[in-house]
Design an enzyme around this catalytic site. Structure first.
Site, short mmCIF file in Angstrom:
data_model
loop_
_atom_site.label_atom_id
_atom_site.label_comp_id
_atom_site.label_asym_id
_atom_site.label_seq_id
_atom_site.Cartn_x
_atom_site.Cartn_y
_atom_site.Cartn_z
N LYS A 79 55.06 71.29 31.26
CA LYS A 79 55.52 71.25 29.87
C LYS A 79 54.64 72.17 29.28
O LYS A 79 53.35 72.08 29.10
CB LYS A 79 55.36 69.72 29.49
CG LYS A 79 55.80 69.52 27.92
CD LYS A 79 55.64 67.89 27.67
CE LYS A 79 56.21 67.64 26.32
NZ LYS A 79 56.50 66.23 25.89
N SER A 154 60.48 64.45 24.28
CA SER A 154 60.31 65.79 24.08
C SER A 154 60.21 66.61 25.52
O SER A 154 60.30 67.85 25.40
CB SER A 154 59.13 66.05 23.27
OG SER A 154 57.71 65.48 23.81
N SER A 178 58.55 60.36 25.54
CA SER A 178 59.19 61.75 25.94
C SER A 178 59.09 62.04 27.47
O SER A 178 59.49 63.14 27.90
CB SER A 178 58.18 62.50 25.32
OG SER A 178 58.25 62.66 24.16
N1 GLN Z 1 60.60 61.06 20.34
C1 GLN Z 1 59.50 60.38 19.97
C2 GLN Z 1 58.86 61.12 18.86
O1 GLN Z 1 59.55 62.12 18.38
C3 GLN Z 1 58.55 60.31 21.23
C4 GLN Z 1 57.85 61.72 21.33
C5 GLN Z 1 56.91 61.55 22.59
O2 GLN Z 1 56.68 60.59 23.29
N2 GLN Z 1 56.11 62.77 22.69
O3 GLN Z 1 57.78 61.00 18.56
#
Ligand code: GLN
Length: 495
Positions: A79, A154, A178
């Site tokens: 990532k 994400s 994410s």
């Molecule tokens: N979707 C959540 C957010 O936007 C979690 C994102 C994540 O776990 N990095 O914060």
């Protein structure tokens, strides 16, 4: 092209160690495949050809000298919020521009030391804020199951890379879901270890009390293999725990006899679309068929999870992202003085969602509002964690949906809150710091489409019970074999 790339991480490493192929051969195949396939999927922001070849040569040389490398020659996607020395690292933000990392994240370094070959840096929502990858400022990632849909987020690029077969596994990061949500959307396994298990050194910080790195792979066993390599204390990250990492690969079990699985009363499946609900009902029956006893547990404060998270995570992000000011890294837009330079740089460099979070977080931390918002959110977080402790007096593992729907179409979630709610089932576990994973549990085919879309079952255990969690997930995976039932259409087309 070699079919070895379609094997799991363990088998690839075995083939390399047994000299059936070399790390360099696999690296060449993986790079060729990534260049051929990724035009349609867009999992990568950068494909790191030179780094991959150089690492592969190093691995082959080490093997020739008898080194023991558990990930010898295994292609991995990383990532792009994790540093890999000498490669562009962007967090999918314009503000980092073409910033090149000068050091390597601990988790990534441990993979390299184990013989893994980095294929590329995977797309994400900007600074890991989002659930679809649509917040990436640098690229579009499509779901290999249906290119008109999002891969989740994400860590959407990481999950799409694994699902499209260009990497045997990937590293993702999970702050509120994410790793688990994109893994569910892409039909692969995504595992978030206990907070503090894997070093965050070299991970671009979003919300430091929640961020956790973990593997996304085609199988539970591969997640266990990678977990054992990346987990463990790191002097460079004071939040890593000293506790020894238990073996997990030998915890794989054939059935679930004697196991109590908690089904959360507040996570009422009746709220879901009927086809999605049917898949989860079947998943619960499968757990029973494999020998588990289902018990109802309560998480009365879980409903406050999303609201609590959207104070704590933005508060931490507003502080963490203060460093991107045009002075040290990446983009700089000159203004008349230093203040104007900060302002112009941040206005041009951050996307809308990131700005929204910085504003919410700064507000929640400002004097006069701090007690009303931030402190209350911290108290709610404590209550949520306490609810899990009580629930685990009645069960060994909690099972629930990883997400309320399969992957959705691009632009389907136009208001921020509907996107935030995608993490309804994953955020409570993150707030409590618990180890939690998503494993494929079935498919739904939306009306008017011929394309099956995967769903994920989320399993969660108490803190540091990774061994039990992976063992249970393995038994479920083996007893259902959902991942083997279909192949992503994007892959069939290129085969
Ligand atoms: N979707 C959540 C957010 O936007 C979690 C994102 C994540 O776990 N990095 O914060």
């Amino acid at each position: 092209m070699s079919d070895i790339l379609d094997l799991g991480a363990r088998e690839i490493a075995r083939a390399v160690v047994a000299k059936k192929t070399s790390a360099l051969e696999i690296a060449e195949d993986a790079l060729a495949r990534a260049h051929a396939r990724d035009g349609a999927v867009g999992a990568y922001l950068t494909i790191v050809d030179d780094v991959a070849r150089e690492q592969a040569r190093r691995v082959d040389a080490a093997l020739a000298k008898g080194a023991n490398l558990p990930l010898a020659g295994v292609p991995v996607a990383i990532k792009d919020n994790m540093c890999l020395s000498g490669t562009r690292t962007t967090a999918a933000s314009k503000i980092l521009g073409n910033w090149v990392a000068s050091y390597t994240a601990t988790a990534v370094q441990r993979l390299l030391d184990a013989g893994a070959i980095p294929v590329g840096k995977a797309n994400l929502d900007e600074f890991a804020m989002g659930s679809s990858c649509e917040n990436s400022a640098l690229g579009v990632t499509r779901n290999p199951w249906d290119l008109s849909r999002v891969p989740g987020g994400s860590s959407g690029g990481s999950a799409a890379a694994v699902a499209s077969g260009t990497a045997a596994f990937a590293l993702g990061s999970d702050t509120g879901g994410s790793i688990r949500e994109p893994a569910a959307f892409c039909g692969v396994v995504g595992f978030k270890p206990t907070y503090g298990r894997v070093s965050r050194y070299g991970l671009i910080a979003f919300a430091s009390s929640l961020d956790q790195i973990g593997p996304i792979a085609k199988s539970v066993e591969d997640c266990a293999l990678v977990y054992e390599i990346i987990a463990g204390a790191d002097p460079a990250d004071a939040t890593t725990v000293e506790r020894p990492v238990e073996r997990t690969l030998d915890a794989m079990r054939d059935d679930l006899k004697g196991l109590r699985v908690g089904i959360v009363r507040e996570f009422d499946l009746a709220k879901l679309e009927p086809e999605v609900r049917a898949v989860y009902e079947q998943a619960y029956r499968d757990l029973e068929r494999l020998g588990a006893e289902l018990v109802e547990v309560a998480l009365p404060t879980a409903d406050y999870g999303v609201a609590t998270y959207y104070l704590i995570a933005p508060a931490e992000c507003s502080s963490n992202l203060a460093r991107f000011d045009g002075m040290r890294y990446g983009l700089r837009v000159e203004g008349v003085d230093v203040g104007a330079t900060y302002e112009a740089t941040r206005a041009a460099g951050f996307g809308d969602e990131v700005k929204r979070r910085i504003l919410i977080g700064t507000y929640a931390l400002s004097s006069g509002y701090y007690d009303a918002y931030y402190v209350r959110a911290q108290k709610a977080r404590t209550l949520i964690a306490a609810d899990f402790n009580t629930a685990f007096e009645w069960c060994d593992v909690i099972a629930c949906p990883a997400a309320s729907s399969p992957a959705f179409e691009f632009n389907a979630k136009s208001d921020p809150v509907s996107m935030y709610l995608m993490d309804y089932y994953t955020i409570p576990m993150s707030l409590a710091g618990l180890p939690s994973l998503s494993v494929p549990c079935g498919y739904v085919t939306p009306s008017g489409s011929a394309k099956p879309l995967p769903l994920g079952l989320e399993l969660t255990t108490p803190l540091f019970a990774e061994r039990a969690l992976l063992g249970v997930a393995y038994a479920y995976e083996r007893g259902t074999r959902h991942a083997e039932k279909h192949c992503p259409p994007a892959l069939e087309a290129v085969r």
